[in-house]
Motif scaffolding. Structure first.
Motif, PDB file in Angstrom:
ATOM      1  N   VAL A 182      58.320  21.666  -9.451  1.00 53.15           N
ATOM      2  CA  VAL A 182      57.370  22.573 -10.113  1.00 53.15           C
ATOM      3  C   VAL A 182      57.985  23.957 -10.291  1.00 53.15           C
ATOM      4  O   VAL A 182      58.583  24.504  -9.365  1.00 53.15           O
ATOM      5  CB  VAL A 182      56.056  22.674  -9.305  1.00 53.15           C
ATOM      6  CG1 VAL A 182      55.103  23.685  -9.930  1.00 53.15           C
ATOM      7  CG2 VAL A 182      55.393  21.300  -9.198  1.00 53.15           C
ATOM      8  N   ILE A 241      45.545  22.359 -18.295  1.00 52.38           N
ATOM      9  CA  ILE A 241      46.105  21.606 -17.173  1.00 52.38           C
ATOM     10  C   ILE A 241      46.179  20.144 -17.589  1.00 52.38           C
ATOM     11  O   ILE A 241      45.248  19.604 -18.187  1.00 52.38           O
ATOM     12  CB  ILE A 241      45.245  21.802 -15.911  1.00 52.38           C
ATOM     13  CG1 ILE A 241      45.349  23.253 -15.432  1.00 52.38           C
ATOM     14  CG2 ILE A 241      45.667  20.826 -14.806  1.00 52.38           C
ATOM     15  CD1 ILE A 241      44.443  23.601 -14.279  1.00 52.38           C
ATOM     16  N   GLY A 242      47.293  19.515 -17.301  1.00 52.72           N
ATOM     17  CA  GLY A 242      47.510  18.121 -17.672  1.00 52.72           C
ATOM     18  C   GLY A 242      48.223  17.938 -18.991  1.00 52.72           C
ATOM     19  O   GLY A 242      48.629  16.827 -19.342  1.00 52.72           O
ATOM     20  N   THR A 258      54.725  18.604 -17.399  1.00 55.24           N
ATOM     21  CA  THR A 258      53.266  18.564 -17.433  1.00 55.24           C
ATOM     22  C   THR A 258      52.704  19.809 -16.761  1.00 55.24           C
ATOM     23  O   THR A 258      53.105  20.146 -15.637  1.00 55.24           O
ATOM     24  CB  THR A 258      52.751  17.305 -16.698  1.00 55.24           C
ATOM     25  OG1 THR A 258      53.335  16.150 -17.305  1.00 55.24           O
ATOM     26  CG2 THR A 258      51.233  17.207 -16.778  1.00 55.24           C
ATOM     27  N   THR A 278      50.544  21.875 -14.521  1.00 55.12           N
ATOM     28  CA  THR A 278      49.806  21.522 -13.307  1.00 55.12           C
ATOM     29  C   THR A 278      48.832  22.611 -12.857  1.00 55.12           C
ATOM     30  O   THR A 278      47.927  22.344 -12.068  1.00 55.12           O
ATOM     31  CB  THR A 278      50.777  21.226 -12.139  1.00 55.12           C
ATOM     32  OG1 THR A 278      51.593  22.384 -11.913  1.00 55.12           O
ATOM     33  CG2 THR A 278      51.656  20.026 -12.452  1.00 55.12           C
ATOM     34  N   LYS A 279      49.031  23.827 -13.340  1.00 50.98           N
ATOM     35  CA  LYS A 279      48.212  24.949 -12.878  1.00 50.98           C
ATOM     36  C   LYS A 279      48.304  26.065 -13.907  1.00 50.98           C
ATOM     37  O   LYS A 279      49.348  26.245 -14.525  1.00 50.98           O
ATOM     38  CB  LYS A 279      48.752  25.421 -11.525  1.00 50.98           C
ATOM     39  CG  LYS A 279      47.932  26.422 -10.785  1.00 50.98           C
ATOM     40  CD  LYS A 279      48.581  26.689  -9.413  1.00 50.98           C
ATOM     41  CE  LYS A 279      47.754  27.574  -8.547  1.00 50.98           C
ATOM     42  NZ  LYS A 279      48.392  27.799  -7.237  1.00 50.98           N
ATOM     43  N   GLU A 294      52.047  26.893 -14.253  1.00 51.90           N
ATOM     44  CA  GLU A 294      53.050  26.126 -13.533  1.00 51.90           C
ATOM     45  C   GLU A 294      53.187  24.773 -14.215  1.00 51.90           C
ATOM     46  O   GLU A 294      52.215  24.245 -14.766  1.00 51.90           O
ATOM     47  CB  GLU A 294      52.666  25.955 -12.062  1.00 51.90           C
ATOM     48  CG  GLU A 294      52.737  27.262 -11.307  1.00 51.90           C
ATOM     49  CD  GLU A 294      52.424  27.136  -9.821  1.00 51.90           C
ATOM     50  OE1 GLU A 294      52.113  26.020  -9.342  1.00 51.90           O
ATOM     51  OE2 GLU A 294      52.485  28.174  -9.136  1.00 51.90           O
ATOM     52  N   ILE A 295      54.386  24.240 -14.174  1.00 47.90           N
ATOM     53  CA  ILE A 295      54.684  22.983 -14.840  1.00 47.90           C
ATOM     54  C   ILE A 295      55.542  22.111 -13.940  1.00 47.90           C
ATOM     55  O   ILE A 295      56.465  22.610 -13.294  1.00 47.90           O
ATOM     56  CB  ILE A 295      55.374  23.254 -16.204  1.00 47.90           C
ATOM     57  CG1 ILE A 295      55.615  21.976 -16.980  1.00 47.90           C
ATOM     58  CG2 ILE A 295      56.641  24.038 -16.049  1.00 47.90           C
ATOM     59  CD1 ILE A 295      56.022  22.213 -18.424  1.00 47.90           C
ATOM     60  N   GLU A 296      55.180  20.818 -13.873  1.00 45.13           N
ATOM     61  CA  GLU A 296      56.030  19.860 -13.177  1.00 45.13           C
ATOM     62  C   GLU A 296      57.044  19.357 -14.187  1.00 45.13           C
ATOM     63  O   GLU A 296      56.685  18.779 -15.213  1.00 45.13           O
ATOM     64  CB  GLU A 296      55.217  18.699 -12.608  1.00 45.13           C
ATOM     65  CG  GLU A 296      56.072  17.772 -11.782  1.00 45.13           C
ATOM     66  CD  GLU A 296      55.276  16.777 -10.970  1.00 45.13           C
ATOM     67  OE1 GLU A 296      55.923  15.933 -10.330  1.00 45.13           O
ATOM     68  OE2 GLU A 296      54.031  16.826 -10.977  1.00 45.13           O
TER      69      GLU A 296
END
Length: 130
Positions: free
Chosen positions: A24, A48-49, A77, A79-80, A104-106
């Protein structure tokens, strides 16, 4: 002169990325970008998502001067998001690297490989000094 932090990596579009945990990364706009935009009055963030690709426009940043696109520096993706910007978008001006972060991104795939495609602090400094 804009603040450029050594521990971050940067995009050509003036976003920064910081590894927070696992795969992340946290993303925001640089001090240079917020200086160029002026007083920020509204921020539209990604959902998100949402699956996003590096270089995609994922939102907008509205200032008293203009509206600018927010780009994603890596693929993955979301995430936040920083919900605090809804009520206090000026945090981007006051604290672009702390309270003014965007999302934030994964990261899809190898994190180090994704970040290696971005600019180091030294390379970003050279870009903004052009």
């Amino acid at each position: 002169m804009s603040e450029i932090r050594e521990q971050l990596v940067y995009s050509e579009d003036h976003e920064w990325a910081l590894k927070v945990e696992g795969n992340v990364v946290r993303v925001g706009i640089t001090d240079h970008a917020q200086n160029q935009l002026g007083d920020i009055v509204f921020v539209e963030l990604p959902e998100i998502g949402a699956a996003v690709e590096a270089g995609d426009s994922v939102g907008t940043i509205e200032s008293v001067k203009t509206v600018s696109e927010l780009y994603c520096p890596v693929s993955g993706t979301v995430t936040k998001v920083n919900d605090g910007l809804e009520d206090k978008p000026e945090l981007v001006n006051d604290e672009p690297y702390e309270g003014g972060w965007m999302f934030e991104i994964e990261v899809d795939g190898d994190l180090e490989e994704a970040l290696a495609g971005l600019l180091t602090a030294e390379a970003y400094r050279a870009k903004v000094d052009e």
